[in-house]
Design a protein around this motif. Structure first.
Motif, PDB file in Angstrom:
ATOM      1  N   ALA A  62      36.906  52.486  72.176  1.00 45.85           N
ATOM      2  CA  ALA A  62      36.025  51.488  71.576  1.00 45.85           C
ATOM      3  C   ALA A  62      34.831  51.162  72.471  1.00 45.85           C
ATOM      4  CB  ALA A  62      36.814  50.213  71.281  1.00 45.85           C
ATOM      5  N   CYS A  63      33.646  51.247  71.907  1.00 49.09           N
ATOM      6  CA  CYS A  63      32.407  50.909  72.624  1.00 49.09           C
ATOM      7  C   CYS A  63      31.269  50.866  71.619  1.00 49.09           C
ATOM      8  CB  CYS A  63      32.097  51.937  73.724  1.00 49.09           C
ATOM      9  SG  CYS A  63      31.771  53.602  73.087  1.00 49.09           S
ATOM     10  N   ARG A  64      30.196  50.266  72.029  1.00 50.54           N
ATOM     11  CA  ARG A  64      28.979  50.276  71.207  1.00 50.54           C
ATOM     12  C   ARG A  64      27.966  51.234  71.829  1.00 50.54           C
ATOM     13  NH1 ARG A  64      30.822  44.909  71.039  1.00 50.54           N
ATOM     14  NH2 ARG A  64      31.079  44.141  68.896  1.00 50.54           N
ATOM     15  N   PRO A  65      27.228  52.012  71.042  1.00 50.13           N
ATOM     16  CA  PRO A  65      27.132  51.973  69.575  1.00 50.13           C
ATOM     17  C   PRO A  65      28.076  52.938  68.880  1.00 50.13           C
ATOM     18  CG  PRO A  65      25.478  53.462  70.404  1.00 50.13           C
ATOM     19  CD  PRO A  65      26.225  52.949  71.617  1.00 50.13           C
ATOM     20  N   TRP A  66      28.949  53.637  69.613  1.00 50.80           N
ATOM     21  CA  TRP A  66      29.670  54.759  69.029  1.00 50.80           C
ATOM     22  C   TRP A  66      30.915  54.365  68.254  1.00 50.80           C
ATOM     23  CZ3 TRP A  66      26.124  58.217  69.606  1.00 50.80           C
ATOM     24  CH2 TRP A  66      25.342  58.244  70.770  1.00 50.80           C
ATOM     25  N   MET A  67      31.693  53.422  68.793  1.00 53.91           N
ATOM     26  CA  MET A  67      32.961  53.064  68.151  1.00 53.91           C
ATOM     27  C   MET A  67      33.099  51.544  68.129  1.00 53.91           C
ATOM     28  SD  MET A  67      35.574  54.405  66.610  1.00 53.91           S
ATOM     29  CE  MET A  67      35.575  56.136  67.083  1.00 53.91           C
ATOM     30  N   THR A  68      32.395  50.955  67.195  1.00 54.01           N
ATOM     31  CA  THR A  68      32.339  49.503  67.060  1.00 54.01           C
ATOM     32  C   THR A  68      33.577  48.987  66.318  1.00 54.01           C
ATOM     33  OG1 THR A  68      31.204  49.641  64.936  1.00 54.01           O
ATOM     34  CG2 THR A  68      29.825  49.649  66.937  1.00 54.01           C
ATOM     35  N   ALA A  95      37.117  52.396  76.474  1.00 58.28           N
ATOM     36  CA  ALA A  95      36.130  53.410  76.856  1.00 58.28           C
ATOM     37  C   ALA A  95      35.733  53.208  78.309  1.00 58.28           C
ATOM     38  CB  ALA A  95      34.896  53.328  75.958  1.00 58.28           C
ATOM     39  N   SER A  96      35.728  54.295  79.061  1.00 62.80           N
ATOM     40  CA  SER A  96      35.272  54.240  80.443  1.00 62.80           C
ATOM     41  C   SER A  96      33.934  54.945  80.629  1.00 62.80           C
ATOM     42  CB  SER A  96      36.329  54.890  81.358  1.00 62.80           C
ATOM     43  OG  SER A  96      37.557  54.231  81.241  1.00 62.80           O
ATOM     44  N   MET A  97      33.320  55.354  79.532  1.00 61.05           N
ATOM     45  CA  MET A  97      32.060  56.090  79.586  1.00 61.05           C
ATOM     46  C   MET A  97      30.901  55.151  79.907  1.00 61.05           C
ATOM     47  SD  MET A  97      30.607  58.569  76.577  1.00 61.05           S
ATOM     48  CE  MET A  97      30.498  57.180  75.449  1.00 61.05           C
ATOM     49  N   ARG A  98      29.968  55.623  80.712  1.00 61.05           N
ATOM     50  CA  ARG A  98      28.828  54.795  81.098  1.00 61.05           C
ATOM     51  C   ARG A  98      27.724  54.778  80.053  1.00 61.05           C
ATOM     52  NH1 ARG A  98      27.966  56.201  87.576  1.00 61.05           N
ATOM     53  NH2 ARG A  98      30.024  55.459  88.270  1.00 61.05           N
ATOM     54  N   LEU A  99      27.624  55.813  79.248  1.00 64.06           N
ATOM     55  CA  LEU A  99      26.518  55.929  78.297  1.00 64.06           C
ATOM     56  C   LEU A  99      26.826  55.143  77.029  1.00 64.06           C
ATOM     57  CD1 LEU A  99      25.652  59.714  78.750  1.00 64.06           C
ATOM     58  CD2 LEU A  99      24.492  57.736  79.737  1.00 64.06           C
ATOM     59  N   VAL A 100      26.886  53.833  77.178  1.00 60.84           N
ATOM     60  CA  VAL A 100      27.139  52.934  76.057  1.00 60.84           C
ATOM     61  C   VAL A 100      26.136  51.785  76.133  1.00 60.84           C
ATOM     62  CG1 VAL A 100      29.594  53.509  76.041  1.00 60.84           C
ATOM     63  CG2 VAL A 100      28.811  51.521  77.327  1.00 60.84           C
ATOM     64  N   THR A 101      25.948  51.124  75.015  1.00 61.00           N
ATOM     65  CA  THR A 101      25.078  49.953  75.012  1.00 61.00           C
ATOM     66  C   THR A 101      25.854  48.678  75.316  1.00 61.00           C
ATOM     67  OG1 THR A 101      25.352  49.678  72.613  1.00 61.00           O
ATOM     68  CG2 THR A 101      23.489  51.021  73.379  1.00 61.00           C
ATOM     69  N   ASP A 102      27.179  48.703  75.053  1.00 67.80           N
ATOM     70  CA  ASP A 102      27.996  47.523  75.324  1.00 67.80           C
ATOM     71  C   ASP A 102      29.458  47.902  75.149  1.00 67.80           C
ATOM     72  OD1 ASP A 102      28.671  44.974  75.991  1.00 67.80           O
ATOM     73  OD2 ASP A 102      28.078  44.060  74.089  1.00 67.80           O
ATOM     74  N   GLY A 103      30.317  47.176  75.819  1.00 66.66           N
ATOM     75  CA  GLY A 103      31.741  47.375  75.631  1.00 66.66           C
ATOM     76  C   GLY A 103      32.246  46.614  74.421  1.00 66.66           C
ATOM     77  N   VAL A 104      33.483  46.884  74.056  1.00 64.29           N
ATOM     78  CA  VAL A 104      34.158  46.151  72.988  1.00 64.29           C
ATOM     79  C   VAL A 104      35.408  45.528  73.592  1.00 64.29           C
ATOM     80  CG1 VAL A 104      35.372  46.316  70.787  1.00 64.29           C
ATOM     81  CG2 VAL A 104      33.300  47.659  71.163  1.00 64.29           C
ATOM     82  N   PRO A 105      35.502  44.199  73.636  1.00 61.99           N
ATOM     83  CA  PRO A 105      36.689  43.557  74.220  1.00 61.99           C
ATOM     84  C   PRO A 105      37.967  43.998  73.516  1.00 61.99           C
ATOM     85  CG  PRO A 105      34.936  41.956  73.835  1.00 61.99           C
ATOM     86  CD  PRO A 105      34.502  43.221  73.173  1.00 61.99           C
ATOM     87  N   ALA A 106      39.046  44.017  74.269  1.00 61.68           N
ATOM     88  CA  ALA A 106      40.329  44.454  73.715  1.00 61.68           C
ATOM     89  C   ALA A 106      40.731  43.618  72.507  1.00 61.68           C
ATOM     90  CB  ALA A 106      41.407  44.383  74.792  1.00 61.68           C
ATOM     91  N   SER A 107      40.418  42.343  72.557  1.00 60.99           N
ATOM     92  CA  SER A 107      40.788  41.484  71.427  1.00 60.99           C
ATOM     93  C   SER A 107      40.112  41.928  70.135  1.00 60.99           C
ATOM     94  CB  SER A 107      40.411  40.027  71.728  1.00 60.99           C
ATOM     95  OG  SER A 107      39.009  39.916  71.967  1.00 60.99           O
ATOM     96  N   GLU A 108      38.904  42.488  70.239  1.00 60.21           N
ATOM     97  CA  GLU A 108      38.171  42.901  69.035  1.00 60.21           C
ATOM     98  C   GLU A 108      38.692  44.214  68.476  1.00 60.21           C
ATOM     99  OE1 GLU A 108      33.934  42.747  69.321  1.00 60.21           O
ATOM    100  OE2 GLU A 108      33.943  40.865  70.451  1.00 60.21           O
TER     101      GLU A 108
END
Length: 300
Positions: A62-68, A95-108
């Motif tokens: 999970a991460c933004r913008p790829w897996m919201t 997600a541990s990838m650096r090429l993201v715009t933002d993380g997605v908290p586990a709760s989300e």
């Protein structure tokens, strides 16, 4: 002999093709509608009267913008629409990838996954990134990690070296979940990655002769899996993320392409490795669309 103008056209065309291919691999294929990959098999010694449909999701990352959370919720609807008897989650929600715009908290992401529904329930295991992304667990050398707490908070059991006995149509079977094989990063205390997996101890908890389905994030455990296990389900490899003509140039496995992707049969034992849904290191997929697995076990 090629003319100067012809040479420039060739170079220009090649450059355009490379740019277009890169744009497709980064911006299009990772976001294509998720493919449903279907398998149908009857493992050795499988009960004749047991027909079981398992839907598996792996490597969400999970991460933004790829897996919201919105996209995860869409995957949940797709999984439910397959009308499974049982849904299993094969690890790597973070997600541990650096090429993201933002993380997605586990709760989300966990809340999005809470919409999964199946008559026999939803079961999960953890992956290496779920451990690696939790600095407190890495420091303490123990869990539970944030991902486990998030899943259990929304009512999804997490199996770490544990089993659950289920029943359908009068036939019992076991789901065994292995703890991660790469849980701890190299440190001053140990060289190389350190796992928490206990295959023998886990299978010993399946206390009768009913079939066993093993969930293990990394497929590298498969050579050690005994014939008692009817099917092993894994993720982790993402099918290499780039796969051409059945070959993946880079696979995070010491066995290379042997367990990179798909249905593998060795010594009358069955393994299915998912190509996963997200990605790590780079946001690239080519020849390996995001996929949900739908697995039919038993005679038609």
């Amino acid at each position: 002999m090629i003319s100067r103008r012809g040479f420039l056209r060739l170079v220009g065309g090649s450059f355009f093709s490379m740019v277009s291919l890169g744009a497709y691999a980064v911006g299009i294929e990772p976001m294509l509608l998720t493919h449903v990959t279907r398998y149908s098999l009857t493992p050795p010694n499988w009960p004749a009267g047991l027909r079981l449909r398992i839907v598996a999701l792996a490597d969400i990352h999970a991460c933004r913008p790829w897996m919201t959370p919105e996209r995860i919720a869409s995957l949940v609807r797709d999984a439910n629409a397959l009308q499974p008897d049982l849904i299993v989650l094969l690890g790597d929600y973070t997600a541990s990838m650096r090429l993201v715009t933002d993380g997605v908290p586990a709760s989300e992401w966990a809340q999005a996954l809470s919409g999964l529904k199946a008559p026999l329930g939803v079961l999960s295991i953890l992956g290496n990134h779920d451990w690696w992304s939790d600095p407190e667990a890495q420091k303490a050398g123990a869990g539970p990690v944030v991902a486990r707490r998030a899943l259990e908070h929304v009512g999804i059991p997490v199996l770490e070296n544990d089993v659950v006995r289920l029943e359908k149509d009068g036939h019992g079977f076991w789901i065994a979940g292995l703890a991660d094989q790469l849980a701890f990063l190299p440190s001053q205390d140990h060289d190389g990655f350190k796992g928490l997996d206990d295959l023998d101890g886990t299978l010993a908890k399946a206390s009768d002769g009913a079939p066993v389905i093993l969930l293990a994030h990394e497929p590298d455990i498969f050579p050690k899996v005994p014939r008692r296990v009817s099917l092993t389900l894994c993720g982790h490899t993402h099918g290499g993320q780039v796969r051409l003509f059945g070959y993946s140039p880079v696979v995070p496995s010491r066995f290379g392409n042997r367990f990179a992707y798909g249905h593998v049969v060795e010594e009358n034992r069955n393994l299915i490795v998912s190509g996963g849904l997200g990605f790590s290191i780079l946001p690239v997929r080519f020849g390996m669309r995001p996929e949900i697995l739908s697995i039919e076990l038993g005679p038609a």
